[in-house]
Design a protein around this motif. Structure first.
Motif, mmCIF file in Angstrom:
data_model
loop_
_atom_site.group_PDB
_atom_site.id
_atom_site.type_symbol
_atom_site.label_atom_id
_atom_site.label_comp_id
_atom_site.label_asym_id
_atom_site.label_seq_id
_atom_site.Cartn_x
_atom_site.Cartn_y
_atom_site.Cartn_z
ATOM 1 N N MET A 1 0.852 -1.177 0.000
ATOM 2 C CA MET A 1 0.000 0.000 0.000
ATOM 3 C C MET A 1 0.901 1.244 0.000
ATOM 4 N N MET B 1 2.136 5.155 0.584
ATOM 5 C CA MET B 1 2.120 5.965 1.803
ATOM 6 C C MET B 1 0.881 6.853 1.889
ATOM 7 N N GLU C 1 -2.065 6.364 0.811
ATOM 8 C CA GLU C 1 -3.205 5.526 1.218
ATOM 9 C C GLU C 1 -3.162 5.247 2.722
ATOM 10 N N GLN C 2 -1.972 4.952 3.236
ATOM 11 C CA GLN C 2 -1.826 4.678 4.661
ATOM 12 C C GLN C 2 -2.173 5.900 5.501
ATOM 13 N N ARG D 1 -5.974 6.508 5.304
ATOM 14 C CA ARG D 1 -6.675 5.509 6.110
ATOM 15 C C ARG D 1 -6.546 5.820 7.603
ATOM 16 N N TYR D 2 -5.356 6.239 8.030
ATOM 17 C CA TYR D 2 -5.127 6.585 9.430
ATOM 18 C C TYR D 2 -6.017 7.759 9.847
ATOM 19 N N MET E 1 4.174 8.131 10.923
ATOM 20 C CA MET E 1 3.913 7.357 9.706
ATOM 21 C C MET E 1 5.190 7.042 8.931
#
Length: 152
Positions: A1, A3, A5-6, A9-10, A33
């Motif tokens: 995935m 970064m 997207e991460q 999502r967070y 992150m």
């Protein structure tokens, strides 16, 4: 995935775990992150826009923060908010984001979203000269959303 997207999502998890408001410190989130602060800016400016149903406030300085609030509008209010936010022109990527945001919030059905995506796609507008596609797309999406408010 990837970064972005991460990070997105967070932030969405933060919004889901609160009353729809997340307050972050850009540098701290970037450290957490494992990315650069500009990546946080990119995610916020591209995925948490008013058109997608978010209000972003920021305060600079030592105690600075970025506050992201999910706007909760009823179906008709959400549709009219989007209609009013569409200018005279609308590119394909922005149209997709608007439609996805409305669908995710339940303001339009999956079926209606699919029809709108098809109608706003560049392939549907390819008979028009390129300089007129964004103008036509804005008009088409506005009319489709107005029709959705009438039927609700």
């Amino acid at each position: 995935m990837i970064m972005s997207e991460q990070v997105a999502r967070y932030i969405l998890e933060m919004l889901d775990n609160t009353d729809g408001t997340a307050e972050i410190r850009r540098n701290e989130l970037a450290d957490q992150m494992g990315c650069v602060p500009s990546q946080i800016n990119y995610v916020i400016t591209s995925r948490f826009t008013p058109e997608q149903g978010y209000v972003v406030e920021s305060r600079r300085g030592g105690g600075g923060y970025i506050r992201i609030t999910r706007v909760r509008l009823s179906g008709t209010s959400a549709l009219m908010h989007v209609v009013n936010s569409i200018g005279e022109e609308l590119d394909c990527q922005t149209a997709r984001a608007l439609i996805a945001g409305l669908s995710d919030r339940g303001a339009i059905s999956q079926s209606a979203a699919g029809i709108m995506l098809a109608a706003c796609d560049d392939s549907a507008l390819r008979a028009l000269p390129a300089q007129y596609r964004d103008i036509a797309r804005a008009g088409i999406l506005k009319q489709m959303l107005i029709r959705c408010t009438i039927s609700q």
